[in-house]
Enzyme design. Sequence first.
Site, PDB file in Angstrom:
ATOM      1  N   ARG A 165      82.589 140.116  62.972  1.00  0.00           N
ATOM      2  CA  ARG A 165      83.708 139.771  63.848  1.00  0.00           C
ATOM      3  C   ARG A 165      85.025 140.458  63.491  1.00  0.00           C
ATOM      4  NH1 ARG A 165      80.904 137.983  68.168  1.00  0.00           N
ATOM      5  NH2 ARG A 165      79.465 136.295  67.595  1.00  0.00           N
TER       6      ARG A 165
ATOM      7  N   VAL B  30      79.483 129.721  68.143  1.00  0.00           N
ATOM      8  CA  VAL B  30      78.321 128.880  67.843  1.00  0.00           C
ATOM      9  C   VAL B  30      77.034 129.693  67.733  1.00  0.00           C
ATOM     10  CG1 VAL B  30      79.327 126.820  68.885  1.00  0.00           C
ATOM     11  CG2 VAL B  30      77.939 128.331  70.301  1.00  0.00           C
ATOM     12  N   ARG B  31      77.090 130.987  67.997  1.00  0.00           N
ATOM     13  CA  ARG B  31      75.913 131.830  67.773  1.00  0.00           C
ATOM     14  C   ARG B  31      75.661 132.033  66.279  1.00  0.00           C
ATOM     15  NH1 ARG B  31      77.729 136.259  72.286  1.00  0.00           N
ATOM     16  NH2 ARG B  31      77.359 134.959  74.120  1.00  0.00           N
TER      17      ARG B  31
ATOM     18  N   ASN C 282      79.265 128.288  54.705  1.00  0.00           N
ATOM     19  CA  ASN C 282      79.233 128.635  53.285  1.00  0.00           C
ATOM     20  C   ASN C 282      79.686 130.083  53.134  1.00  0.00           C
ATOM     21  OD1 ASN C 282      76.908 130.474  53.347  1.00  0.00           O
ATOM     22  ND2 ASN C 282      75.607 128.658  53.551  1.00  0.00           N
TER      23      ASN C 282
ATOM     24  N   ARG D 279      84.354 118.599  85.040  1.00  0.00           N
ATOM     25  CA  ARG D 279      84.613 119.752  84.176  1.00  0.00           C
ATOM     26  C   ARG D 279      83.880 121.009  84.638  1.00  0.00           C
ATOM     27  NH1 ARG D 279      80.812 119.021  78.797  1.00  0.00           N
ATOM     28  NH2 ARG D 279      79.070 117.988  79.841  1.00  0.00           N
TER      29      ARG D 279
ATOM     30  N   ARG E  31      78.306 132.743  51.986  1.00  0.00           N
ATOM     31  CA  ARG E  31      77.387 133.817  52.398  1.00  0.00           C
ATOM     32  C   ARG E  31      77.479 134.042  53.909  1.00  0.00           C
ATOM     33  NH1 ARG E  31      70.974 134.303  50.778  1.00  0.00           N
ATOM     34  NH2 ARG E  31      70.714 136.482  51.433  1.00  0.00           N
TER      35      ARG E  31
ATOM     36  N   GLN F 238      83.160 119.996  68.086  1.00  0.00           N
ATOM     37  CA  GLN F 238      84.084 120.528  69.083  1.00  0.00           C
ATOM     38  C   GLN F 238      84.552 119.446  70.044  1.00  0.00           C
ATOM     39  OE1 GLN F 238      82.537 123.932  71.140  1.00  0.00           O
ATOM     40  NE2 GLN F 238      84.416 124.328  72.267  1.00  0.00           N
TER      41      GLN F 238
END
Length: 231
Positions: A172, A78-79, A161, A145, A163, A87
């Site tokens: 990554r 999510v960064r 997208n 939790r 890009r 999620q």
Amino acid sequence: MNVILLAYTPNPDFIVSSAARICYRDISAQELLKNENEDSSRKLIAELFKSGHLSTFEHVNFTFGIDGLSRVASHQLVRHRLASFSQQSQRYVKMNYDPENINIIIPPSIKNNQQALNIFMKTYETSQDAYKNLIELGIPKEDARFILPHGYSTRLVLTMNARELHHFFNLRLCRRAQWEIHELARKMLILCREKAPLLFEKAGPACIFGDCNESKSCGKIYENMQDLLSE
């Protein structure tokens, strides 16, 4: 980890190349798209990539369904801000505590070390028992939790997208990336290359297409794309 491509922009390679052409051609987008072919699109997309003019890559989107990813990896995911995420919520979904159906991601370094695995599983089972007891005491799932480990498996839908996908793959798929998000990126790239081979022909870490841009290199660069995809 299971990764599937749920949806994507039709004709993604041709959409990007025709969008680029409309900037300097006095012809409708519909006609440009009709006249696109693989050879002309490959040449133009290569020029766009080389020059860094990737704004037209933003016209195509890819949506993935991801199961079996830890929350350790999802917090990294999510960064990537130019993406959309949906999620599984631990507020509303009761986390499984069936000892026969382990719902946690075990890192290979731990799985391959019996002593470490024993410690890991004992701690996991303790947290599972605590979660179950809290639920039975009437504690809301959203509060119970808090006792759960970050390695708990999650599900999500992700849209990026093209890009942003290039940026994602560049970061990554480096060998220095955390192993789990690296594997997620590898699976996503394979799916993207199946649907948009021209757009993602040069997607990946810098070491494959040029020089490593990490301040501390892994010292084991990829020889080629096949080396990465078959890892």
